[in-house]
Design a protein around this motif. Structure first.
Motif, PDB file in Angstrom:
ATOM      1  N   THR A   1       0.853  -1.186   0.000  1.00  0.00           N
ATOM      2  CA  THR A   1       0.000   0.000   0.000  1.00  0.00           C
ATOM      3  C   THR A   1       0.888   1.235   0.000  1.00  0.00           C
ATOM      4  N   SER A   2       0.341   2.344  -0.450  1.00  0.00           N
ATOM      5  CA  SER A   2       1.135   3.571  -0.566  1.00  0.00           C
ATOM      6  C   SER A   2       1.700   4.009   0.776  1.00  0.00           C
ATOM      7  N   HIS A   3       0.860   3.994   1.822  1.00  0.00           N
ATOM      8  CA  HIS A   3       1.314   4.461   3.130  1.00  0.00           C
ATOM      9  C   HIS A   3       2.393   3.543   3.704  1.00  0.00           C
ATOM     10  N   ALA A   4       2.236   2.232   3.515  1.00  0.00           N
ATOM     11  CA  ALA A   4       3.216   1.292   4.050  1.00  0.00           C
ATOM     12  C   ALA A   4       4.559   1.439   3.342  1.00  0.00           C
ATOM     13  N   ILE A   5       4.536   1.496   2.010  1.00  0.00           N
ATOM     14  CA  ILE A   5       5.781   1.603   1.248  1.00  0.00           C
ATOM     15  C   ILE A   5       6.475   2.931   1.526  1.00  0.00           C
ATOM     16  N   MET A   6       5.707   4.016   1.608  1.00  0.00           N
ATOM     17  CA  MET A   6       6.321   5.308   1.904  1.00  0.00           C
ATOM     18  C   MET A   6       6.940   5.307   3.297  1.00  0.00           C
ATOM     19  N   SER A   7       6.283   4.677   4.264  1.00  0.00           N
ATOM     20  CA  SER A   7       6.848   4.581   5.612  1.00  0.00           C
ATOM     21  C   SER A   7       8.173   3.835   5.584  1.00  0.00           C
ATOM     22  N   ALA A   8       8.232   2.743   4.816  1.00  0.00           N
ATOM     23  CA  ALA A   8       9.463   1.960   4.714  1.00  0.00           C
ATOM     24  C   ALA A   8      10.575   2.766   4.041  1.00  0.00           C
ATOM     25  N   LYS A   9      10.236   3.498   2.980  1.00  0.00           N
ATOM     26  CA  LYS A   9      11.244   4.298   2.273  1.00  0.00           C
ATOM     27  C   LYS A   9      11.818   5.382   3.178  1.00  0.00           C
ATOM     28  N   VAL A  10      10.943   6.070   3.894  1.00  0.00           N
ATOM     29  CA  VAL A  10      11.403   7.131   4.802  1.00  0.00           C
ATOM     30  C   VAL A  10      12.299   6.547   5.889  1.00  0.00           C
ATOM     31  N   PHE A  11      11.890   5.410   6.436  1.00  0.00           N
ATOM     32  CA  PHE A  11      12.652   4.764   7.508  1.00  0.00           C
ATOM     33  C   PHE A  11      14.056   4.380   7.038  1.00  0.00           C
ATOM     34  N   PHE A  12      14.155   3.726   5.890  1.00  0.00           N
ATOM     35  CA  PHE A  12      15.468   3.274   5.424  1.00  0.00           C
ATOM     36  C   PHE A  12      16.341   4.440   4.961  1.00  0.00           C
ATOM     37  N   ASN A  13      15.749   5.465   4.385  1.00  0.00           N
ATOM     38  CA  ASN A  13      16.547   6.648   4.033  1.00  0.00           C
ATOM     39  C   ASN A  13      17.144   7.281   5.285  1.00  0.00           C
ATOM     40  N   TRP A  14      16.346   7.309   6.345  1.00  0.00           N
ATOM     41  CA  TRP A  14      16.845   7.839   7.621  1.00  0.00           C
ATOM     42  C   TRP A  14      17.982   6.957   8.143  1.00  0.00           C
ATOM     43  N   CYS A  15      17.816   5.638   8.051  1.00  0.00           N
ATOM     44  CA  CYS A  15      18.852   4.712   8.527  1.00  0.00           C
ATOM     45  C   CYS A  15      20.156   4.879   7.747  1.00  0.00           C
ATOM     46  N   ILE A  16      20.052   5.125   6.447  1.00  0.00           N
ATOM     47  CA  ILE A  16      21.257   5.336   5.636  1.00  0.00           C
ATOM     48  C   ILE A  16      21.961   6.621   6.063  1.00  0.00           C
ATOM     49  N   ARG A  17      21.182   7.685   6.263  1.00  0.00           N
ATOM     50  CA  ARG A  17      21.783   8.960   6.681  1.00  0.00           C
ATOM     51  C   ARG A  17      22.477   8.832   8.030  1.00  0.00           C
ATOM     52  N   HIS A  18      21.949   7.967   8.893  1.00  0.00           N
ATOM     53  CA  HIS A  18      22.534   7.790  10.222  1.00  0.00           C
ATOM     54  C   HIS A  18      23.444   6.564  10.288  1.00  0.00           C
ATOM     55  N   GLU A  19      23.784   6.043   9.095  1.00  0.00           N
ATOM     56  CA  GLU A  19      24.772   4.971   8.950  1.00  0.00           C
ATOM     57  C   GLU A  19      24.398   3.711   9.721  1.00  0.00           C
ATOM     58  N   LEU A  20      23.104   3.416   9.731  1.00  0.00           N
ATOM     59  CA  LEU A  20      22.625   2.162  10.301  1.00  0.00           C
ATOM     60  C   LEU A  20      22.351   1.134   9.214  1.00  0.00           C
ATOM     61  N   ALA A  21      22.213   1.590   7.980  1.00  0.00           N
ATOM     62  CA  ALA A  21      21.943   0.700   6.847  1.00  0.00           C
ATOM     63  C   ALA A  21      22.798   1.121   5.664  1.00  0.00           C
ATOM     64  N   GLU A  22      23.089   0.155   4.800  1.00  0.00           N
ATOM     65  CA  GLU A  22      23.906   0.422   3.620  1.00  0.00           C
ATOM     66  C   GLU A  22      23.060   0.760   2.399  1.00  0.00           C
ATOM     67  N   LYS A  23      21.838   0.254   2.357  1.00  0.00           N
ATOM     68  CA  LYS A  23      20.997   0.464   1.177  1.00  0.00           C
ATOM     69  C   LYS A  23      19.535   0.489   1.589  1.00  0.00           C
ATOM     70  N   ASN A  24      18.714   0.997   0.685  1.00  0.00           N
ATOM     71  CA  ASN A  24      17.271   1.064   0.898  1.00  0.00           C
ATOM     72  C   ASN A  24      16.598   0.073  -0.044  1.00  0.00           C
ATOM     73  N   PRO A  25      16.075  -1.045   0.477  1.00  0.00           N
ATOM     74  CA  PRO A  25      15.450  -2.041  -0.399  1.00  0.00           C
ATOM     75  C   PRO A  25      14.170  -1.546  -1.059  1.00  0.00           C
ATOM     76  N   PHE A  26      13.681  -0.374  -0.651  1.00  0.00           N
ATOM     77  CA  PHE A  26      12.442   0.168  -1.204  1.00  0.00           C
ATOM     78  C   PHE A  26      12.694   1.359  -2.128  1.00  0.00           C
ATOM     79  N   SER A  27      13.965   1.618  -2.447  1.00  0.00           N
ATOM     80  CA  SER A  27      14.300   2.823  -3.207  1.00  0.00           C
ATOM     81  C   SER A  27      13.692   2.835  -4.602  1.00  0.00           C
ATOM     82  N   PHE A  28      13.432   1.663  -5.174  1.00  0.00           N
ATOM     83  CA  PHE A  28      12.891   1.611  -6.530  1.00  0.00           C
ATOM     84  C   PHE A  28      11.371   1.421  -6.551  1.00  0.00           C
ATOM     85  N   CYS A  29      10.758   1.434  -5.380  1.00  0.00           N
ATOM     86  CA  CYS A  29       9.297   1.287  -5.311  1.00  0.00           C
ATOM     87  C   CYS A  29       8.644   2.644  -5.557  1.00  0.00           C
TER      88      CYS A  29
END
Length: 329
Positions: free
Chosen positions: A129-157
């Protein structure tokens, strides 16, 4: 290459994405925007861990941290970031910057994920769903900026927000009706009974038989009149000025957890239930104060009837429906 202060300062920025310069499992990752971070690759599965950002973390300290990791060869799970840890940090940061309702939406979807480690989370862990995918994208982008994750698996959604179609079920309406947090809960009931918008509820002016909302406070700038029916009349004395809708909505979402809904969905639920009862569409539009619709063009010029009598009959039938749904005598 040998990593030195000079070589790090002179590293060429990639035209796109990121590039990593290596020194025996220890490296510096450079982004196209100029950000530089120390990383280490370890373990049989060649896991990548971010050590910190340069120059906040010095080359000397970063190399020492990398040597400890490479020398000890700890189990991979000991170095991986847990989802619970990342989620807690993300939500704590969001609470400082965002509206409570936005934070609640992020928390709702992230709490559904059952994976232990952040880098195991993927597309299958969120509903499509739009709200779920957007929540995931925002979360992983934040994790990348704070160096908790290397990539965003939802970046192409791709997220497409179309016309909302959320209608509350009868059971959800019952749950909201029993929620008691005045005056907000009284406004929720008024919206369910009248289909009024949130911004209109605060400006209702009761008369002998009609509720009036001046055109200054309606979306289409036309004065709106609604018949006062028994259940509405019972609510009116309890209504008082209220402007804390966002915080109150956040509270009701915590105490009455339902799939994502908005206050405007109550208006759609009102119209849908009228359709279930067979209310003619032009009467529903009159109750919603819609300008264009079934009566338009030449007909709109010549038909000046306000349909208030018909609207009252429809609203009385609707209140009978609501009374039965809520188990009222």
């Amino acid at each position: 290459m040998r990593l030195t202060e000079l070589s790090i300062k002179n590293m060429k920025l990639p035209e796109r994405g990121q590039k990593t310069y290596w020194e025996n499992g220890f490296g510096v990752r450079v982004s196209q925007g100029g950000r530089k971070s120390f990383v280490v690759m370890y373990g049989p599965n060649r896991r990548l861990k971010t050590l910190g950002r340069y120059p906040v973390l010095s080359l000397k300290d970063a190399r020492r941290k990398a040597q400890v990791i490479l020398a000890q060869r700890p189990e991979e799970k000991d170095l991986r970031v847990t989802l619970a840890e990342a989620r807690a940090q993300f939500l704590a940061d969001c609470e400082k910057r965002l509206r409570p309702s936005t934070v609640w939406n992020y928390q709702y979807y992230l709490s559904k994920v059952e994976k232990t480690y952040l880098d195991d989370v993927g597309l299958e862990d969120f509903p499509n769903t739009s709200h779920a995918i957007m929540s995931a994208k925002v979360f992983f982008n934040w994790c990348i900026r704070h160096e908790l994750a290397e990539k965003n698996p939802f970046s192409f959604c791709k997220v497409r927000y179309g016309t909302r179609d959320r209608v509350l079920s009868d059971d959800e309406v019952r749950k909201l009706w029993t929620y008691d947090f005045p005056p907000f809960s009284d406004y929720v009931k008024l919206m369910l009974l009248t289909g009024l918008r949130k911004g209109e509820c605060a400006f209702v002016v009761p008369g002998d038989d009609l509720l009036t909302i001046d055109g200054e406070h309606t979306k289409n700038r036309r004065t709106h009149r609604l018949p006062i029916t028994p259940m509405v009349a019972e609510l009116l004395p309890r209504l008082e000025y209220f402007n804390g809708f966002s915080k109150a909505k956040y509270r009701i979402d915590r105490e009455v957890p339902l799939p994502h809904w908005t206050l405007h969905d109550l208006r759609r639920t009102f119209a849908t239930n009228h359709a279930r009862l067979g209310t003619p569409i032009h009467i529903v539009e009159a109750l919603l104060n819609h300008v264009s619709g079934t009566i338009s063009g030449v007909a709109a010029i010549y038909i000046r009837h306000n349909f208030l009598a018909e609207a009252k009959v429809a609203q009385l039938r609707y209140e009978d429906f609501m009374s039965e749904l809520l188990g009222k005598e």
